[in-house]
Design a protein around this motif. Structure first.
Motif, PDB file in Angstrom:
ATOM      1  N   ARG A  71       0.838  -1.205   0.000  1.00  0.00           N
ATOM      2  CA  ARG A  71       0.000   0.000   0.000  1.00  0.00           C
ATOM      3  C   ARG A  71       0.876   1.259   0.000  1.00  0.00           C
ATOM      4  NH1 ARG A  71      -5.355  -0.627   0.817  1.00  0.00           N
ATOM      5  NH2 ARG A  71      -6.042  -2.708   1.370  1.00  0.00           N
ATOM      6  N   PHE A  74       2.486   1.599  -3.410  1.00  0.00           N
ATOM      7  CA  PHE A  74       1.510   2.070  -4.383  1.00  0.00           C
ATOM      8  C   PHE A  74       1.295   3.579  -4.245  1.00  0.00           C
ATOM      9  CE2 PHE A  74      -2.757   3.256  -5.658  1.00  0.00           C
ATOM     10  CZ  PHE A  74      -2.785   2.785  -6.963  1.00  0.00           C
ATOM     11  N   THR A  75       1.146   4.046  -3.011  1.00  0.00           N
ATOM     12  CA  THR A  75       0.924   5.471  -2.774  1.00  0.00           C
ATOM     13  C   THR A  75       2.105   6.297  -3.274  1.00  0.00           C
ATOM     14  OG1 THR A  75      -0.474   4.977  -0.869  1.00  0.00           O
ATOM     15  CG2 THR A  75       0.467   7.204  -0.983  1.00  0.00           C
ATOM     16  N   HIS A  77       4.198   5.489  -5.623  1.00  0.00           N
ATOM     17  CA  HIS A  77       4.428   5.302  -7.063  1.00  0.00           C
ATOM     18  C   HIS A  77       3.117   5.262  -7.847  1.00  0.00           C
ATOM     19  CE1 HIS A  77       8.023   3.672  -5.062  1.00  0.00           C
ATOM     20  NE2 HIS A  77       8.655   4.191  -6.099  1.00  0.00           N
ATOM     21  N   ARG A  78       2.130   5.960  -7.361  1.00  0.00           N
ATOM     22  CA  ARG A  78       0.786   5.927  -7.957  1.00  0.00           C
ATOM     23  C   ARG A  78       0.816   6.185  -9.463  1.00  0.00           C
ATOM     24  NH1 ARG A  78      -3.932   6.576  -4.997  1.00  0.00           N
ATOM     25  NH2 ARG A  78      -2.642   7.371  -3.311  1.00  0.00           N
ATOM     26  N   GLN A  84      -5.748   4.541 -10.285  1.00  0.00           N
ATOM     27  CA  GLN A  84      -5.297   5.524  -9.310  1.00  0.00           C
ATOM     28  C   GLN A  84      -5.670   5.186  -7.869  1.00  0.00           C
ATOM     29  OE1 GLN A  84      -3.162   8.206 -10.024  1.00  0.00           O
ATOM     30  NE2 GLN A  84      -2.976   6.769 -11.722  1.00  0.00           N
ATOM     31  N   SER A  85      -6.294   4.012  -7.659  1.00  0.00           N
ATOM     32  CA  SER A  85      -6.569   3.597  -6.280  1.00  0.00           C
ATOM     33  C   SER A  85      -6.007   2.210  -6.073  1.00  0.00           C
ATOM     34  CB  SER A  85      -8.065   3.620  -5.978  1.00  0.00           C
ATOM     35  OG  SER A  85      -8.718   2.534  -6.592  1.00  0.00           O
ATOM     36  N   PHE A  86      -5.553   1.956  -4.868  1.00  0.00           N
ATOM     37  CA  PHE A  86      -4.974   0.650  -4.550  1.00  0.00           C
ATOM     38  C   PHE A  86      -6.010  -0.453  -4.754  1.00  0.00           C
ATOM     39  CE2 PHE A  86      -3.673  -2.767  -1.617  1.00  0.00           C
ATOM     40  CZ  PHE A  86      -2.402  -3.002  -2.103  1.00  0.00           C
ATOM     41  N   ALA A  89      -6.202  -1.189  -8.482  1.00  0.00           N
ATOM     42  CA  ALA A  89      -4.975  -1.733  -9.083  1.00  0.00           C
ATOM     43  C   ALA A  89      -4.925  -3.235  -8.850  1.00  0.00           C
ATOM     44  CB  ALA A  89      -3.752  -1.066  -8.466  1.00  0.00           C
ATOM     45  N   VAL A  94       1.168  -4.608  -8.398  1.00  0.00           N
ATOM     46  CA  VAL A  94       1.845  -3.831  -7.355  1.00  0.00           C
ATOM     47  C   VAL A  94       2.900  -4.697  -6.677  1.00  0.00           C
ATOM     48  CG1 VAL A  94       1.545  -2.550  -5.197  1.00  0.00           C
ATOM     49  CG2 VAL A  94      -0.199  -2.395  -6.991  1.00  0.00           C
TER      50      VAL A  94
END
Length: 129
Positions: A71, A74-75, A77-78, A84-86, A89, A94
């Motif tokens: 998480r 991901f934030t 390296h969005r 654009q949301s975990f 994705a 990820v």
């Protein structure tokens, strides 16, 4: 690798090129080049070894992929991901990106601390063609 010697490498290169020629002649799908040069086959082999090592390090938990780290990754390296949301994705996408990042960090630390010495008598005696 069963045999990491140069003779085995040449044999495997020639075998792979023969396999690709036969596949093309039989109108089968191949990925990558129809024929490898020695140099790009070496790059291909090293890339596969690196991918296998990365996978093995993840499987043996030498590189861990906890949900909290995924998480955070991901934030940070969005922009690298389509969604654009975990939640949207693909978790595996990820996880692979995170594992690659961790692998590169490990390899970077190891190579930075490596000591290389060259035996010039042996090196200079090697034939180069």
């Amino acid at each position: 690798m069963a045999d990491s010697g140069y003779d085995a490498f040449l044999h495997n290169w020639q075998t792979e090129n023969a396999r690709r020629r036969k596949a093309v002649a039989a109108h089968q799908v191949i990925y990558g080049l129809v024929q490898y040069t020695e140099s790009n086959y070496f790059t291909y082999v090293l890339s596969n070894l690196a991918a296998d090592l990365r996978e093995r390090l993840t499987e043996t938990r030498a590189i861990t992929t906890p949900d909290s780290a995924l998480r955070s990754y991901f934030t940070a390296h969005r922009g690298d991901f389509r969604h654009q949301s975990f939640a949207a994705a693909r978790e595996e996408e990820v996880r692979q990106a995170y594992a690659l990042d961790r692998y590169q960090a490990v390899i970077g630390r190891l190579t930075a601390s490596a000591h290389v010495s060259v035996d010039h008598a042996v090196f200079d005696a090697l034939p180069v063609s």
